[in-house]
Scaffold this motif. Structure first.
Motif, PDB file in Angstrom:
ATOM      1  N   UNK A   1     -12.933   0.643   3.286  1.00 34.43           N
ATOM      2  CA  UNK A   1     -12.600   2.066   3.196  1.00 34.43           C
ATOM      3  C   UNK A   1     -13.488   2.907   4.105  1.00 34.43           C
ATOM      4  N   UNK A   2     -14.728   2.508   4.240  1.00 33.71           N
ATOM      5  CA  UNK A   2     -15.652   3.238   5.101  1.00 33.71           C
ATOM      6  C   UNK A   2     -15.172   3.215   6.552  1.00 33.71           C
TER       7      UNK A   2
ATOM      8  N   UNK B   1     -10.616   3.792  -1.417  1.00 30.14           N
ATOM      9  CA  UNK B   1     -10.954   2.761  -2.400  1.00 30.14           C
ATOM     10  C   UNK B   1      -9.999   2.837  -3.587  1.00 30.14           C
ATOM     11  N   UNK B   2      -9.689   4.035  -4.025  1.00 30.74           N
ATOM     12  CA  UNK B   2      -8.783   4.208  -5.166  1.00 30.74           C
ATOM     13  C   UNK B   2      -7.371   3.712  -4.835  1.00 30.74           C
ATOM     14  N   UNK B   3      -6.938   3.904  -3.604  1.00 35.88           N
ATOM     15  CA  UNK B   3      -5.621   3.398  -3.193  1.00 35.88           C
ATOM     16  C   UNK B   3      -5.637   1.872  -3.180  1.00 35.88           C
ATOM     17  N   UNK B   4      -6.708   1.278  -2.662  1.00 35.48           N
ATOM     18  CA  UNK B   4      -6.850  -0.175  -2.709  1.00 35.48           C
ATOM     19  C   UNK B   4      -6.795  -0.666  -4.152  1.00 35.48           C
ATOM     20  N   UNK B   5      -7.568  -0.017  -5.012  1.00 35.90           N
ATOM     21  CA  UNK B   5      -7.656  -0.457  -6.413  1.00 35.90           C
ATOM     22  C   UNK B   5      -6.307  -0.346  -7.114  1.00 35.90           C
TER      23      UNK B   5
ATOM     24  N   UNK C   1       0.789  -1.227   0.000  1.00 32.16           N
ATOM     25  CA  UNK C   1       0.000   0.000   0.000  1.00 32.16           C
ATOM     26  C   UNK C   1       0.824   1.283   0.000  1.00 32.16           C
ATOM     27  N   UNK C   2       1.972   1.283   0.679  1.00 35.97           N
ATOM     28  CA  UNK C   2       2.709   2.524   0.907  1.00 35.97           C
ATOM     29  C   UNK C   2       3.065   3.281  -0.373  1.00 35.97           C
ATOM     30  N   UNK C   3       3.657   2.644  -1.379  1.00 41.62           N
ATOM     31  CA  UNK C   3       3.986   3.392  -2.598  1.00 41.62           C
ATOM     32  C   UNK C   3       2.757   3.998  -3.276  1.00 41.62           C
ATOM     33  N   UNK C   4       1.630   3.283  -3.238  1.00 44.81           N
ATOM     34  CA  UNK C   4       0.413   3.789  -3.868  1.00 44.81           C
ATOM     35  C   UNK C   4      -0.184   4.939  -3.069  1.00 44.81           C
TER      36      UNK C   4
ATOM     37  N   UNK D   1      -2.119 -11.882  -3.183  1.00 42.96           N
ATOM     38  CA  UNK D   1      -2.616 -12.399  -1.904  1.00 42.96           C
ATOM     39  C   UNK D   1      -4.053 -12.887  -2.025  1.00 42.96           C
ATOM     40  N   UNK D   2      -4.528 -13.024  -3.278  1.00 39.07           N
ATOM     41  CA  UNK D   2      -5.901 -13.487  -3.554  1.00 39.07           C
ATOM     42  C   UNK D   2      -6.953 -12.529  -3.000  1.00 39.07           C
ATOM     43  N   UNK D   3      -6.648 -11.250  -3.050  1.00 36.03           N
ATOM     44  CA  UNK D   3      -7.584 -10.225  -2.604  1.00 36.03           C
ATOM     45  C   UNK D   3      -8.205  -9.562  -3.826  1.00 36.03           C
ATOM     46  N   UNK D   4      -9.547  -9.488  -3.848  1.00 35.34           N
ATOM     47  CA  UNK D   4     -10.231  -8.791  -4.932  1.00 35.34           C
ATOM     48  C   UNK D   4     -10.878  -7.521  -4.384  1.00 35.34           C
ATOM     49  N   UNK D   5     -11.636  -6.841  -5.206  1.00 36.37           N
ATOM     50  CA  UNK D   5     -12.170  -5.524  -4.829  1.00 36.37           C
ATOM     51  C   UNK D   5     -13.521  -5.582  -4.128  1.00 36.37           C
TER      52      UNK D   5
END
Length: 386
Positions: free
Chosen positions: A359-360, A379-383, A287-290, A348-352
């Motif tokens: 995020x909430x 949400x945009x950072x996750x995506x 997550x950090x770079x994003x 890591x087999x994580x989807x959206x």
């Protein structure tokens, strides 16, 4: 730089064979002790036997709570609290990684509380007393052995939240770098990423503080250099010692003195590991770079530029500020790749599917961050991390 008061009561016993100090420490706690540990690795590597040898010298009585999860659950905290109350425990001994120490902190506070201990997580002002805690970390990562924070997961609500209170800080910690020799390359690398995140999130403050900025860069370089050495030689004592000590100074509040900071990447990642039970440091590395790219703007670019110039020792004046920052982020990603860590959530087999719900929850904790973030921002950072 703002005014501050710095007062850390944790007494640190650092180095090989410092476990010999445990018997005297335990005598000061009282006769009944609760030992908290994880999945049993301390029994395989001999640490458990060393601890029991010291407890026998102290001529006390002890009880055990094992099986602490990598993301410690409030249900496990409740088990520990029940033991403390039933056995009239005088103090707690946490032997393990940051999850074990965090769980132990919550148990220490909950032993003096008659309500649902999750209330203490959500509202730490309810913490009025806590059992004394001694920490014996077995990996370098969270720095929980010298801070006042406990991160606990509520499996019923899929929430992972850090509570903090001065009474949660251990009264003593025994740091023996040899206790980390058996940590796997993957977990060692994840620990390095966790330490790096603590340092970086403390660095990004809009309040100037040259001393602390320079200390942060020094700690970060030490962590990165030692991390690579540990992956080459897991029993490199000096590298393990550096990581263990940097881990403490990354999060014992020193880097925040006079420079108010509110972390963003940690709360965002906490929701990932609450839902998917992933390794915390791995989530932070992804997550950090994003996050950096997302919060880069005309108000933050100078801070990021200064950070990367110091981190990579860049004197190049040809690149403009934005180009330099993007180059710095690229180099950071390359370093994570050297640690052999996953680079995307997809690995890591994580989807959206859970991003909006996560995020909430995270949004409530990042409004005072380096750059305030909304639910849609998160949400945009996750995506972007997929």
């Amino acid at each position: 730089m703002k005014n501050f008061v710095y007062d850390i009561p944790t007494k640190v016993y650092f180095g090989k064979d410092q476990i010999q100090s445990l018997s005297e420490l335990v005598k000061n706690l009282g006769k009944k002790l609760l030992i908290v540990y994880g999945g049993g690795s301390i029994k395989k590597n001999g640490i458990y036997d060393s601890v029991l040898e010291q407890l026998k010298k102290a001529d006390g009585e002890w009880f055990e709570l094992s099986g602490i999860e990598p993301n410690p659950r409030i249900a496990t905290v409740k088990k520990g609290i029940q033991l403390c109350k039933e056995k009239k425990i005088d103090g707690v001994l946490a032997v393990g990684g940051g999850s074990v120490i965090d769980c132990s902190k919550a148990i220490c506070a909950g032993a003096y509380y008659n309500g649902d201990p999750w209330n203490l997580v959500m509202n730490p002002s309810l913490i009025k007393n806590a059992l004394p805690l001694i920490a014996i970390p077995t990996m370098a990562a969270t720095g929980s052995e010298m801070d006042h924070i406990a991160v606990i997961t509520n499996e019923d609500t899929d929430e992972k939240i850090g509570t903090r209170h001065p009474l949660l800080r251990p009264i003593a910690s025994i740091l023996d770098p040899t206790y980390t020799f058996s940590v796997s390359p993957y977990q060692s690398a994840a620990g390095v990423a966790d330490i790096m995140s603590h340092i970086m999130e403390s660095y990004f403050s809009k309040e100037p503080g040259l001393i602390l900025e320079n200390v942060a860069i020094g700690l970060l370089k030490t962590c990165m250099d030692s991390g690579l050495k540990v992956l080459e030689d897991p029993e490199d004592y000096e590298a393990r010692a550096n990581l263990m000590w940097v881990s403490c100074w990354a999060i014992n509040d020193f880097l925040k003195l006079g420079r108010p900071v509110a972390w963003s990447v940690h709360p965002i990642e906490h929701q990932l590991s609450a839902v998917y039970d992933i390794t915390h440091g791995v989530g932070l590395a992804i997550l950090t770079p994003h996050w950096m790219e997302y919060v880069l703007n005309e108000n933050t670019v100078d801070i990021f530029e200064g950070f990367f110039r110091k981190l990579w020792d860049w004197q190049d004046k040809e690149l403009d500020s934005y180009e330099l920052v993007y180059k710095g982020i690229e180099e950071l990603n390359k370093f994570y790749a050297k640690l052999n860590l996953p680079m995307t959530l997809h690995e890591l087999d994580i989807d959206s599917s859970q991003f909006s719900a996560m995020a909430k929850k995270a949004e409530k904790q990042v409004q005072q961050g380096f750059v305030p973030l909304s639910e849609s921002d998160i949400v945009k950072i996750y995506e972007a991390s997929l």
